[in-house]
Design an enzyme around this catalytic site. Sequence first.
Site, short mmCIF file in Angstrom:
data_model
loop_
_atom_site.label_atom_id
_atom_site.label_comp_id
_atom_site.label_asym_id
_atom_site.label_seq_id
_atom_site.Cartn_x
_atom_site.Cartn_y
_atom_site.Cartn_z
N SER A 110 -12.85 8.25 -1.75
CA SER A 110 -11.65 7.74 -1.11
C SER A 110 -11.15 8.80 -0.13
O SER A 110 -11.76 9.86 0.00
CB SER A 110 -10.66 7.49 -2.22
N ASP A 163 0.83 -1.20 0.00
CA ASP A 163 0.00 0.00 0.00
C ASP A 163 0.87 1.25 0.00
O ASP A 163 0.55 2.26 -0.63
CB ASP A 163 -0.91 0.02 1.24
N ALA A 164 2.00 1.16 0.72
CA ALA A 164 2.87 2.33 0.82
C ALA A 164 3.45 2.69 -0.55
O ALA A 164 3.50 3.86 -0.93
CB ALA A 164 3.99 2.06 1.82
N ASP A 165 3.87 1.67 -1.31
CA ASP A 165 4.41 1.93 -2.64
C ASP A 165 3.33 2.49 -3.56
O ASP A 165 3.57 3.37 -4.38
CB ASP A 165 4.97 0.65 -3.26
N TYR A 166 2.14 1.96 -3.40
CA TYR A 166 1.01 2.43 -4.21
C TYR A 166 0.74 3.90 -3.91
O TYR A 166 0.60 4.73 -4.81
CB TYR A 166 -0.22 1.57 -3.91
N ASP A 167 0.72 4.20 -2.62
CA ASP A 167 0.49 5.59 -2.22
C ASP A 167 1.58 6.50 -2.78
O ASP A 167 1.32 7.62 -3.20
CB ASP A 167 0.46 5.71 -0.69
N ARG A 223 -17.87 -0.98 -3.20
CA ARG A 223 -17.51 0.34 -3.68
C ARG A 223 -17.36 0.36 -5.21
O ARG A 223 -17.72 1.34 -5.84
CB ARG A 223 -16.20 0.80 -3.04
N GLU A 283 -10.29 7.54 14.37
CA GLU A 283 -10.70 6.14 14.46
C GLU A 283 -9.79 5.29 13.57
O GLU A 283 -9.21 5.81 12.61
CB GLU A 283 -12.16 5.99 14.01
N CYS A 322 9.95 -41.59 -0.14
CA CYS A 322 10.54 -40.30 0.24
C CYS A 322 10.32 -40.06 1.74
O CYS A 322 9.18 -39.99 2.20
CB CYS A 322 9.89 -39.18 -0.56
N CYS A 358 14.64 -34.56 -5.60
CA CYS A 358 14.10 -34.26 -4.28
C CYS A 358 15.23 -34.26 -3.25
O CYS A 358 15.99 -35.22 -3.18
CB CYS A 358 13.06 -35.32 -3.91
N GLU A 377 -16.94 -1.01 6.83
CA GLU A 377 -15.91 -1.90 6.31
C GLU A 377 -16.20 -3.34 6.68
O GLU A 377 -16.46 -3.66 7.84
CB GLU A 377 -14.57 -1.46 6.93
N ASP A 399 -8.54 -2.26 7.42
CA ASP A 399 -8.05 -2.74 6.14
C ASP A 399 -8.94 -3.86 5.62
O ASP A 399 -8.60 -5.03 5.67
CB ASP A 399 -6.60 -3.24 6.31
N CYS A 403 8.14 -34.05 -5.83
CA CYS A 403 8.96 -35.24 -5.73
C CYS A 403 8.13 -36.42 -6.20
O CYS A 403 6.96 -36.55 -5.85
CB CYS A 403 9.37 -35.42 -4.27
N CYS A 425 14.92 -37.45 -0.85
CA CYS A 425 15.10 -38.85 -1.24
C CYS A 425 15.84 -39.03 -2.56
O CYS A 425 16.15 -40.15 -2.95
CB CYS A 425 13.74 -39.55 -1.32
N LYS A 443 -8.34 3.03 10.67
CA LYS A 443 -8.68 2.78 9.27
C LYS A 443 -8.60 1.28 9.07
O LYS A 443 -7.53 0.68 9.11
CB LYS A 443 -7.69 3.51 8.35
N LYS A 461 -1.65 7.43 7.61
CA LYS A 461 -1.25 6.05 7.39
C LYS A 461 -0.12 5.63 8.33
O LYS A 461 0.75 6.43 8.68
CB LYS A 461 -0.77 5.85 5.93
N TYR A 479 -19.13 3.11 9.88
CA TYR A 479 -18.43 4.36 10.20
C TYR A 479 -18.86 5.55 9.33
O TYR A 479 -18.35 6.65 9.50
CB TYR A 479 -16.92 4.20 10.13
S1 IVH Z 1 -14.37 7.18 5.90
C1 IVH Z 1 -15.75 9.79 2.21
N1 IVH Z 1 -13.48 5.67 7.83
O1 IVH Z 1 -10.67 3.64 3.51
C2 IVH Z 1 -14.81 8.95 2.98
N2 IVH Z 1 -13.02 5.02 5.60
O2 IVH Z 1 -9.16 5.26 1.59
C3 IVH Z 1 -15.49 7.82 3.63
N3 IVH Z 1 -11.78 2.90 5.45
O3 IVH Z 1 -13.02 3.60 0.95
C4 IVH Z 1 -14.54 6.87 4.21
N4 IVH Z 1 -11.67 2.50 7.60
O4 IVH Z 1 -12.93 1.59 2.51
C5 IVH Z 1 -13.55 5.86 6.51
N5 IVH Z 1 -12.81 4.40 9.65
C6 IVH Z 1 -12.88 4.60 8.34
C7 IVH Z 1 -12.31 3.68 7.43
C8 IVH Z 1 -12.40 3.94 6.07
C9 IVH Z 1 -11.36 2.06 6.40
C10 IVH Z 1 -11.57 2.71 4.02
C11 IVH Z 1 -12.81 2.83 3.18
C12 IVH Z 1 -12.50 3.90 2.19
C13 IVH Z 1 -11.03 3.93 2.18
C14 IVH Z 1 -10.51 5.27 1.80
#
Ligand code: IVH
Length: 709
Positions: free
Chosen positions: A89, A40-44, A146, A123, A458, A428, A183, A127, A452, A431, A125, A323, A235
């Site tokens: 997002s 995720d970090a590389d993606y970000d 989503r 709160e 074996c 192998c 989630e 995964d 094998c 054996c 996040k 993050k 949430y």
């Molecule tokens: S709020 C309009 N709260 O993170 C924003 N999202 O990167 C509404 N996620 O698509 C999202 N925990 O799948 C919110 N406590 C949390 C979350 C959360 C995980 C996910 C969610 C969202 C993605 C955004």
Amino acid sequence: MIEVKKLTAEQAELELERLAAEIAGHDARYHGQDAPTVSDADYDALRQRNSAIEKRFPDLIRDDSPSFSVGSVVQSKFDKITHPVPMLSLDNAFSDEDVVDFVGRVKRFLKLSPDQLLALTAEPKIDGLSLALRYEQGELVSTATRGDGAVGENVTANARTIGDVPLQLSGDSVPDVVEVRGEVYLGKQDFLELNARMEAQGKPAYVNPRNTAAGSLRQLDSRITASRPLKFFAYAWGEVSAVPRNSQMEMVELFQQWGFQINPLMGRFDQVEQLIGRYRLIEEQRPHLDYDIDGVVYKVDDLALQQRLGFVSRSPRWAIAHKFPAETAITILKDIEIQVGRTGALSPVARLEPITVGGVVVSNATLHNEDYIAGIGSDGEPIREGRDLRIGDTVTVYRAGDVIPKILDVDLSKRPKDAQPYKLPDKCPACGSDAVRERNVNSGKLDSTRRCTGGFICPAQAVEGLKHFVSRNAFDIDGLGEKQAEAFYAWGLVMNPADIFSLKQRDARSLTRLENRDGFGKLSATNLFDAIDARREIDLHRFIFALGIRHVGEGNAKLLARHYHTIEAILTAMDDSSGFDGGAWEELVNIDGIGETAARAAVQFFADPNSRGVVDELLTHVTPKPAEQVSSESPVAGKTVVFTGSLEQMSRDEAKAMAERLGAKVAGSVSGKTDLVVAGPGAGSKLKKATDLGVQTLDEDGWFDLVGR
Ligand code: IVH
């Protein structure tokens, strides 16, 4: 990589094109196939670089810029649902400073002075994957994933099987229409147990809880979803006929009243320092939580202020995700060792210079198979595209889903000059037999796993086979676990399963009695012999499962036992199927639930003189009990039954066995497909769900009245 501020316009244009393609590819793998290939970090980091370039060269922003999209294209196997309010997002913060900047930005936007207090919630996040649950007049009417943020998949039938998803809202202020968002996730412990079951059945293990949750939710058969213990935290919300509260915190508390689970670590604060304090606390709790989280989300609490702040491109201006740093570490790949499994699969394992990743010492990492090592892996998560692994390499290690250590990347600049491409042995290591990649009969493709061919000769396969034979769902012999199986093999006492049953006789004549060996005494030896004797009669399905036939896990073993009833009938059926045609073969492959792969593997197993020899010898010591005739006349034949609450007249296992004997299927959770719920005292959400769904419910006495004692 050239720094963004040094890019020329031409370079920037090319780079934006490359990033758009790369990010779209990652999105498709992450959302569409649940199989990400980068952290995720590389993606970000890719997304950040893209934004930074766009900021410097706004004229070059592409129509297909990743900044305009939040996810991937929608999969086609489910109906589509257009979100009445888009599912967006979150923007990311990677440091405390970013959080301070965020709060500063919000205050400026709202024309508040920097020292004015502003309440925000914090709160975890989660995964998992986000889900929108739509309620009309308090009743769950539809559920969507989503998807690409605008259009998601209709997974209503599957979502209804999730225990944390109320089918009917209760409590105050339920709006006529409300879409509750949150989630879906799979607990870490449940994930490990599920994977253990998959492995026991010879199926490939899942990569991490998130992908497993996503895969579980996208099942076309909701019974499969129901069998996975998915959970849900509420949430956020989408469309609401009238918003019943004025703040984020109160809304979420209201969700709890309505019957949802909300995260207990959520808090409301009015100073940045307190937000960051909560972040640290959650970070500390992270390893102890039973679910994966990847950061902390801050949201402006006051809904009127949220309204004023609005959105920018793909995310709200009133929220941000702080993050956690990706838990990775850099170390040296010292060696690659080969482990040989029960079915002969050669599994390469990386031996690493020990290093801590997220507080846990890691010295091994799984390497899947040779394609993975060669950097062309299709299984597992391939190492950064196109890079192979060599002994001596400097590698980045991470813990997938914070559990299984994996290699994420190789630093080619640090590769020793003399490092050689790695080749998996074609013999192998245990054996010396040939180790080959079989060709899949159906696809014609080479299997990714090298196996094998030594079978029973074996030692590695033999020991693993013994461990499986005595395991809990197989022979389950008290005092004979994995450790003892290994020792008995090493001492030459038990070379195959049949030897277990002649151990006592041989021991009586032996010079080195078991009671005098390491780890044993008079009492434990006697107890062991008694425990072995107690298994001279055993359920047919346990007997079949214990044999360790490829693709024949517990489920298939039960199907075979139930279909043929006796071991004699099974052996005859296998012998008559050896040509993979004719009536017996047709009957075998047509057993509901047994696929051709398992059928073929079973026939081959019994046709192999070595394995058949062991089976025949075992049968001189052990009597498999005929499987009870499944009644098709019972009132529950063909029905799906759920037992819940504490049962007082029978154990859960007994209840399950009884129902199965009567031809019923036993499920773990209540869904639209449930026919009957038997509820003992203390039954909770499952009983409620059954009542909501109008499913027939009975207490234990009612059950006995129905089926007889
Ligand atoms: S709020 C309009 N709260 O993170 C924003 N999202 O990167 C509404 N996620 O698509 C999202 N925990 O799948 C919110 N406590 C949390 C979350 C959360 C995980 C996910 C969610 C969202 C993605 C955004």
